[in-house]
Write a protein that holds these residues in place. Structure first.
Motif, PDB file in Angstrom:
ATOM      1  N   THR A  71       0.737  -1.266  -0.255  1.00 48.98           N
ATOM      2  CA  THR A  71       0.047   0.102   0.152  1.00 48.98           C
ATOM      3  C   THR A  71       0.771   1.176   0.084  1.00 48.98           C
ATOM      4  OG1 THR A  71       0.138   0.333   2.440  1.00 48.98           O
ATOM      5  CG2 THR A  71      -1.836  -1.431   1.658  1.00 48.98           C
ATOM      6  N   PRO A  72      -0.034   2.416  -0.071  1.00 49.84           N
ATOM      7  CA  PRO A  72       1.202   3.772  -0.278  1.00 49.84           C
ATOM      8  C   PRO A  72       1.455   4.308   0.968  1.00 49.84           C
ATOM      9  CG  PRO A  72      -0.982   4.170  -1.654  1.00 49.84           C
ATOM     10  CD  PRO A  72      -0.839   2.864  -0.991  1.00 49.84           C
ATOM     11  N   PHE A  73       0.973   3.635   1.983  1.00 51.13           N
ATOM     12  CA  PHE A  73       0.967   3.432   3.358  1.00 51.13           C
ATOM     13  C   PHE A  73       2.131   2.887   3.837  1.00 51.13           C
ATOM     14  CE2 PHE A  73      -3.298   5.174   3.199  1.00 51.13           C
ATOM     15  CZ  PHE A  73      -3.128   6.585   3.537  1.00 51.13           C
ATOM     16  N   ARG A  74       2.481   1.379   3.050  1.00 49.31           N
ATOM     17  CA  ARG A  74       3.457   0.620   4.358  1.00 49.31           C
ATOM     18  C   ARG A  74       4.134  -0.433   2.723  1.00 49.31           C
ATOM     19  NH1 ARG A  74       0.769  -3.304   6.756  1.00 49.31           N
ATOM     20  NH2 ARG A  74      -0.658  -1.515   7.947  1.00 49.31           N
ATOM     21  N   LYS A  75       5.268   0.321   3.160  1.00 52.28           N
ATOM     22  CA  LYS A  75       5.785   0.185   1.623  1.00 52.28           C
ATOM     23  C   LYS A  75       6.702  -0.998   2.242  1.00 52.28           C
ATOM     24  CE  LYS A  75       5.430   3.931  -0.315  1.00 52.28           C
ATOM     25  NZ  LYS A  75       5.140   5.143  -0.568  1.00 52.28           N
ATOM     26  N   PRO A  76       7.306  -2.378   1.902  1.00 53.78           N
ATOM     27  CA  PRO A  76       8.143  -3.275   2.221  1.00 53.78           C
ATOM     28  C   PRO A  76       9.759  -3.104   2.524  1.00 53.78           C
ATOM     29  CG  PRO A  76       7.494  -4.530   0.704  1.00 53.78           C
ATOM     30  CD  PRO A  76       6.667  -2.497   0.163  1.00 53.78           C
ATOM     31  N   GLU A  77      10.713  -3.313   3.458  1.00 57.74           N
ATOM     32  CA  GLU A  77      12.330  -2.392   3.031  1.00 57.74           C
ATOM     33  C   GLU A  77      12.827  -3.185   2.187  1.00 57.74           C
ATOM     34  OE1 GLU A  77      15.383  -1.596   5.473  1.00 57.74           O
ATOM     35  OE2 GLU A  77      12.948  -1.083   5.547  1.00 57.74           O
ATOM     36  N   GLY A  78      13.959  -1.953   1.031  1.00 52.20           N
ATOM     37  CA  GLY A  78      13.814  -2.437  -0.044  1.00 52.20           C
ATOM     38  C   GLY A  78      13.036  -2.460  -1.427  1.00 52.20           C
ATOM     39  N   PHE A  79      11.642  -1.725  -1.496  1.00 53.83           N
ATOM     40  CA  PHE A  79      10.876  -1.905  -2.418  1.00 53.83           C
ATOM     41  C   PHE A  79      11.986  -0.778  -3.271  1.00 53.83           C
ATOM     42  CE2 PHE A  79       7.054  -0.027  -4.211  1.00 53.83           C
ATOM     43  CZ  PHE A  79       6.592  -0.956  -4.816  1.00 53.83           C
ATOM     44  N   GLU A  80      12.260   0.458  -3.429  1.00 50.86           N
ATOM     45  CA  GLU A  80      13.020   0.119  -4.146  1.00 50.86           C
ATOM     46  C   GLU A  80      13.833  -0.280  -5.283  1.00 50.86           C
ATOM     47  OE1 GLU A  80      13.563   1.237  -1.536  1.00 50.86           O
ATOM     48  OE2 GLU A  80      15.831   0.781  -0.560  1.00 50.86           O
ATOM     49  N   LYS A  81      13.706  -1.511  -5.209  1.00 53.14           N
ATOM     50  CA  LYS A  81      14.789  -1.998  -5.853  1.00 53.14           C
ATOM     51  C   LYS A  81      13.393  -2.575  -7.218  1.00 53.14           C
ATOM     52  CE  LYS A  81      18.496  -3.393  -2.946  1.00 53.14           C
ATOM     53  NZ  LYS A  81      18.262  -4.587  -1.535  1.00 53.14           N
TER      54      LYS A  81
ATOM     55  N   ASP B 116       9.243 -13.377 -15.712  1.00 52.89           N
ATOM     56  CA  ASP B 116      10.513 -14.181 -15.685  1.00 52.89           C
ATOM     57  C   ASP B 116      11.735 -13.412 -16.053  1.00 52.89           C
ATOM     58  OD1 ASP B 116       9.110 -14.538 -17.441  1.00 52.89           O
ATOM     59  OD2 ASP B 116       9.721 -16.173 -18.506  1.00 52.89           O
ATOM     60  N   LYS B 117      11.326 -12.281 -16.899  1.00 56.75           N
ATOM     61  CA  LYS B 117      12.034 -11.254 -18.590  1.00 56.75           C
ATOM     62  C   LYS B 117      12.252  -9.787 -17.473  1.00 56.75           C
ATOM     63  CE  LYS B 117      11.380 -13.053 -22.895  1.00 56.75           C
ATOM     64  NZ  LYS B 117      10.560 -13.978 -23.400  1.00 56.75           N
ATOM     65  N   VAL B 118      11.449  -9.596 -16.881  1.00 58.44           N
ATOM     66  CA  VAL B 118      11.172  -7.622 -16.618  1.00 58.44           C
ATOM     67  C   VAL B 118      11.135  -7.566 -14.957  1.00 58.44           C
ATOM     68  CG1 VAL B 118      11.568  -6.609 -18.293  1.00 58.44           C
ATOM     69  CG2 VAL B 118       9.669  -7.744 -17.382  1.00 58.44           C
ATOM     70  N   THR B 119      11.775  -6.659 -14.511  1.00 59.03           N
ATOM     71  CA  THR B 119      10.932  -5.474 -13.477  1.00 59.03           C
ATOM     72  C   THR B 119      11.101  -4.255 -13.894  1.00 59.03           C
ATOM     73  OG1 THR B 119      12.199  -6.827 -11.750  1.00 59.03           O
ATOM     74  CG2 THR B 119      11.058  -5.158 -10.784  1.00 59.03           C
ATOM     75  N   LEU B 120       9.295  -4.168 -13.643  1.00 58.07           N
ATOM     76  CA  LEU B 120       9.065  -2.450 -14.783  1.00 58.07           C
ATOM     77  C   LEU B 120       7.752  -2.131 -13.027  1.00 58.07           C
ATOM     78  CD1 LEU B 120       7.675  -4.048 -17.063  1.00 58.07           C
ATOM     79  CD2 LEU B 120       9.709  -2.064 -17.406  1.00 58.07           C
ATOM     80  N   ALA B 121       8.398  -0.520 -13.130  1.00 57.84           N
ATOM     81  CA  ALA B 121       7.343   0.397 -12.631  1.00 57.84           C
ATOM     82  C   ALA B 121       6.612   1.591 -13.620  1.00 57.84           C
ATOM     83  CB  ALA B 121       8.229   0.967 -11.156  1.00 57.84           C
ATOM     84  N   ASP B 122       5.001   1.241 -12.878  1.00 58.18           N
ATOM     85  CA  ASP B 122       4.557   2.500 -13.938  1.00 58.18           C
ATOM     86  C   ASP B 122       3.337   1.770 -14.397  1.00 58.18           C
ATOM     87  OD1 ASP B 122       4.680   5.316 -14.360  1.00 58.18           O
ATOM     88  OD2 ASP B 122       3.689   4.361 -16.321  1.00 58.18           O
ATOM     89  N   SER B 123       2.347   2.166 -14.632  1.00 53.12           N
ATOM     90  CA  SER B 123       1.335   1.284 -14.638  1.00 53.12           C
ATOM     91  C   SER B 123       0.892   1.706 -16.869  1.00 53.12           C
ATOM     92  CB  SER B 123      -0.175   2.184 -14.779  1.00 53.12           C
ATOM     93  OG  SER B 123      -0.309   3.210 -15.187  1.00 53.12           O
ATOM     94  N   THR B 124       1.218   2.752 -16.943  1.00 52.67           N
ATOM     95  CA  THR B 124       1.462   2.573 -18.276  1.00 52.67           C
ATOM     96  C   THR B 124       2.826   1.573 -19.104  1.00 52.67           C
ATOM     97  OG1 THR B 124       1.006   5.054 -18.652  1.00 52.67           O
ATOM     98  CG2 THR B 124       2.042   4.264 -19.912  1.00 52.67           C
ATOM     99  N   VAL B 125       4.116   1.682 -18.508  1.00 52.31           N
ATOM    100  CA  VAL B 125       4.984   0.750 -18.684  1.00 52.31           C
ATOM    101  C   VAL B 125       4.761  -0.460 -18.784  1.00 52.31           C
ATOM    102  CG1 VAL B 125       6.838   0.387 -18.358  1.00 52.31           C
ATOM    103  CG2 VAL B 125       6.528   2.616 -18.509  1.00 52.31           C
ATOM    104  N   ILE B 126       3.990  -0.929 -17.492  1.00 52.06           N
ATOM    105  CA  ILE B 126       3.481  -1.868 -17.531  1.00 52.06           C
ATOM    106  C   ILE B 126       2.394  -2.804 -18.347  1.00 52.06           C
ATOM    107  CG2 ILE B 126       2.471  -3.678 -15.830  1.00 52.06           C
ATOM    108  CD1 ILE B 126       3.537  -2.257 -13.398  1.00 52.06           C
TER     109      ILE B 126
END
Ligand SMILES: N[C@@H](CCC(=O)N[C@@H](CS)C(=O)NCC(=O)O)C(=O)O
Length: 213
Positions: free
Chosen positions: A33-43, A56-66
């Motif tokens: 949640t925006p209130f509680r992000k796990p340790e290391g979530f920025e990775k 299995d191929k990527v790690t992505l952020a942002d709804s549009t990119v995903i």
């Protein structure tokens, strides 16, 4: 199994969930949640925002990119128009939803619903300011853009529709509905969005979480 990080009440996470559902892509939802992000979530999400995606191929952020990635990797159920000019317009609606609708409609939801879930008081002064000044501008613009029948790019629901729908769902959860007397085209379009089976399913799932809150 592929992982989507976030919670379904987040409008941007719901956007990805709807794309996954329409494309019938198996995934696991990892609650962040925006209130509680796990340790290391920025990775996983460099800006520490939800949604984020890992497979299995990527790690992505942002709804549009995903969503663009999902469209290219799983092209069976097409979610963008084909013609370049229409595809560009679809991307514009996603951009508009992200840049305008998230801070306007999203803030009303955040104040009235998300904060309540987190036992925090809503800033109703901020909400009223948005409802009286910013929301009418957003609605007037969309009233000029949405079609009289069907969806933005024809008869089937696409990503651009989903990008708008997700914010109107949260606005409705916050107790605000778009009046057909003021915005007839937009109100009718929102009705059609909410009646689409995939969208209706997400609204029903949200209501289970929101309960009587
Ligand atoms: N442009 C991003 C926006 C993501 C976003 O702002 N997510 C919000 C929740 S809806 C968030 O994680 N906020 C927490 C924060 O900004 O720290 C997208 O489309 O995914």
């Amino acid at each position: 199994m592929s992982k989507l990080y976030g919670v379904p009440l987040s409008p941007m996470v719901r956007k990805v969930l709807l794309a996954l559902e329409l494309k019938q892509i198996d995934h696991e939802l990892v609650p962040v949640t925006p209130f509680r992000k796990p340790e290391g979530f920025e990775k996983i999400s460099p800006l520490k925002k939800i949604p984020a995606w890992e497979d299995d191929k990527v790690t992505l952020a942002d709804s549009t990119v995903i969503c663009e990635y999902l469209e290219e990797r799983y092209p069976e159920r097409v979610l963008y128009p084909k013609a370049p000019e229409e595809k560009a317009k679809a991307r514009w609606f996603e951009e508009y939803a992200d840049t305008v609708m998230l801070p306007v409609l999203g803030t009303v939801f955040f104040e009235r619903v998300a904060k309540k879930l987190a036992n925090q008081p809503a800033d109703e002064v901020k909400v009223q300011e948005i409802l009286q000044t910013k929301l009418p501008k957003t609605c007037a613009y969309l009233e000029s853009q949405v079609p009289e029948t069907g969806f933005l790019f024809g008869v089937s629901l696409q990503l651009a529709d989903i990008a708008l729908a997700t914010h109107f769902i949260n606005l409705a959860h916050a107790g605000v509905n778009i009046e057909s007397a003021e915005y007839p085209r937009l109100a009718a379009y929102i009705d059609r969005l909410f009646q689409h089976p995939a969208v209706a399913h997400r609204i029903a799932e949200d209501k289970k979480v929101l309960g009587g809150k």
